[in-house]
Design an enzyme around this catalytic site. Structure first.
Site, PDB file in Angstrom:
ATOM      1  N   GLN A   1      -0.577   1.158   4.120  1.00 34.55           N
ATOM      2  CA  GLN A   1      -0.723   0.120   3.088  1.00 34.55           C
ATOM      3  C   GLN A   1      -2.150   0.005   2.580  1.00 34.55           C
ATOM      4  O   GLN A   1      -2.381  -0.500   1.476  1.00 34.55           O
ATOM      5  CB  GLN A   1      -0.258  -1.244   3.622  1.00 34.55           C
ATOM      6  CG  GLN A   1       1.222  -1.325   3.934  1.00 34.55           C
ATOM      7  CD  GLN A   1       2.104  -1.316   2.685  1.00 34.55           C
ATOM      8  OE1 GLN A   1       1.644  -1.551   1.566  1.00 34.55           O
ATOM      9  NE2 GLN A   1       3.378  -1.025   2.865  1.00 34.55           N
TER      10      GLN A   1
ATOM     11  N   SER B   1       0.476   7.626   3.546  1.00 37.11           N
ATOM     12  CA  SER B   1       1.722   7.942   2.840  1.00 37.11           C
ATOM     13  C   SER B   1       1.442   7.995   1.346  1.00 37.11           C
ATOM     14  O   SER B   1       0.783   7.099   0.809  1.00 37.11           O
ATOM     15  CB  SER B   1       2.744   6.844   3.148  1.00 37.11           C
ATOM     16  OG  SER B   1       3.930   7.108   2.463  1.00 37.11           O
TER      17      SER B   1
ATOM     18  N   CYS C   1      12.101  -1.852   5.232  1.00 36.83           N
ATOM     19  CA  CYS C   1      12.676  -1.006   6.279  1.00 36.83           C
ATOM     20  C   CYS C   1      13.559  -1.800   7.220  1.00 36.83           C
ATOM     21  O   CYS C   1      14.406  -1.237   7.886  1.00 36.83           O
ATOM     22  CB  CYS C   1      11.580  -0.345   7.096  1.00 36.83           C
ATOM     23  SG  CYS C   1      10.291   0.316   6.083  1.00 36.83           S
TER      24      CYS C   1
END
Ligand SMILES: Cc1ncc(COP(=O)(O)O)c(C=O)c1O
Length: 389
Positions: free
Chosen positions: A180, A200, A326
């Site tokens: 993040q 990511s 998630c």
């Protein structure tokens, strides 16, 4: 979808058109396998190595320290399982926090099953980390600490430099899940002295299905691979490289390096305006997590007396999240909000807003109005059903 308002940038971010443009040639004419020793392979290899430099530059690593993976979940698994197993001869105590993402907590469960002694530390009511508590938890047999750089539900930031110093003094491997944080706030693997860091692409306006793990070279971090095969990525992650995805990740990191400072300022201003607009309509809304030490685009609010899930169904084309994407299929209060000491009721009353690169002032004004109307309508319904009961 043109009028839809996307305020769920923690779950994933839209692909930046500049990233798509960089990727397209590697989905078409430059399709070669980067491991092939011919012209098609060389073109792909060159693009992968350029991307590696771009990812490394954003976090102050060297390109040799970047291993491409399939995303932050895989990076976390490789880092935690790989390092703990490689270090087991030295010690079997490993430490993390209750507010971590499941992609850290679940590998810790696996390690507990393998006989590692796991300590999961609590956080304070505002999500901050108590350094004294961490220091007291460290033991001579502690080999690994994992702390997320920024929390995916409340956006709260970890004091990574201080934690890095504590671990470095004791020779403990420090891992951070920076999925993040990357591209939103500065992430510097040297200043923080982390040994392993997970990233990511799809959280930073790149494509889904690609990520990276920073693996420090000096001093070298021992790591056992999870995926065995052709020995790609220095033997740490076998499998044909996802050239278009990696190129996209590189482009996303280059853009972030150039624009992060100005974007953070703009996004923070939008977020603060959004909060003001919400509070005008719902004065008793409660901010979860520390008001300042958090990501520029993050806002997690509880609306007393109404459920976040119910608000979602009233928002129509405004996309926000009632908890982390998630885990939102599980009907359980968020483990992060519970760790802050929220009651089940206040945890269920929470919504997570994530403001990002492509949001406009108009999005903010319209979304605040929708949320305000939804909360009022639900409270009205609640009062009506209570008085008719
Ligand atoms: C903090 C954090 N870690 C890990 C992940 C998983 O990342 P990926 O989707 O790349 O596997 C996410 C995304 O939900 C995240 O927010």
């Amino acid at each position: 979808m043109s009028s839809a308002i996307y305020l769920d940038n923690h779950a994933t971010t839209p692909l930046d058109p500049r990233v798509l443009e960089a990727m397209l040639p590697y989905l078409t004419e430059h399709f070669g396998n980067p491991s092939s020793n011919h012209l098609f392979g060389w073109v792909a290899r060159e693009a992968v190595e350029k991307a590696r430099e771009e990812v490394a530059a954003l976090v102050n690593a060297t390109p040799e320290e970047i291993i491409f993976t399939g995303g932050a979940t895989e990076s976390n698994n490789l880092a935690l399982l790989g390092a703990a197993r490689a270090l087991a001869d030295r010690g079997r105590h490993i430490v993390s926090y209750v507010t971590e993402h499941k992609a850290v907590l679940d590998p810790f469960k696996v390690l507990a099953g393998e006989g590692f002694d796991v300590t999961l530390l609590p956080v304070e009511r505002d999500g901050l980390h108590d350094l004294g508590l961490l220091e007291r938890s460290l033991r001579p047999d502690t080999v690994l600490v994992s702390v997320m750089a920024a929390n995916n539900e409340i956006g709260v930031l970890a004091p990574l430099e201080e934690i890095g110093a504590l671990c470095a003094e004791r020779g403990i491997v420090l891992h951070t899940d920076a999925a993040q944080a990357l591209g939103k706030i500065p992430v510097d693997v040297r200043r923080t002295r982390v040994a392993l860091a997970s990233f990511s692409a799809h959280k930073v306006y790149g494509p889904r299905g690609v990520g990276a793990l920073f693996v420090r070279r000096r001093p070298r971090v021992p790591l056992q691979p999870l995926v065995h095969g052709g020995g790609h990525e220095r033997g740490l992650r076998s499998g044909t490289l996802n050239t278009p995805g990696i190129v996209g990740f590189g482009a996303a990191c280059r853009i972030a390096a150039e624009e992060m400072a100005s974007e953070a300022q703009r996004v923070r201003a939008l977020r603060d305006r959004f909060l003001q607009a919400i509070l005008q309509r719902v004065p008793d809304a409660v901010l979860n997590g520390h008001p300042e030490r958090r990501l520029p685009g993050s806002l997690n609010l509880s609306f007393p007396g109404v459920e976040g899930e119910s608000i979602l169904t009233h928002l129509g084309d405004v996309a926000v999240s009632s908890s982390s994407a998630c885990t939102s299929s599980l009907r359980q209060p968020s483990h992060v909000l519970k760790a802050l000491g929220l009651s089940d009721e206040m945890a269920y009353a929470a919504l997570r807003f994530g403001i990002g690169r492509f949001n406009t002032e108009d999005d903010i004004v319209r979304a605040a109005e929708r949320v305000g109307n939804a909360v009022s309508a639900l409270r009205e319904l609640g009062r009506a059903s209570a008085s008719s009961a």
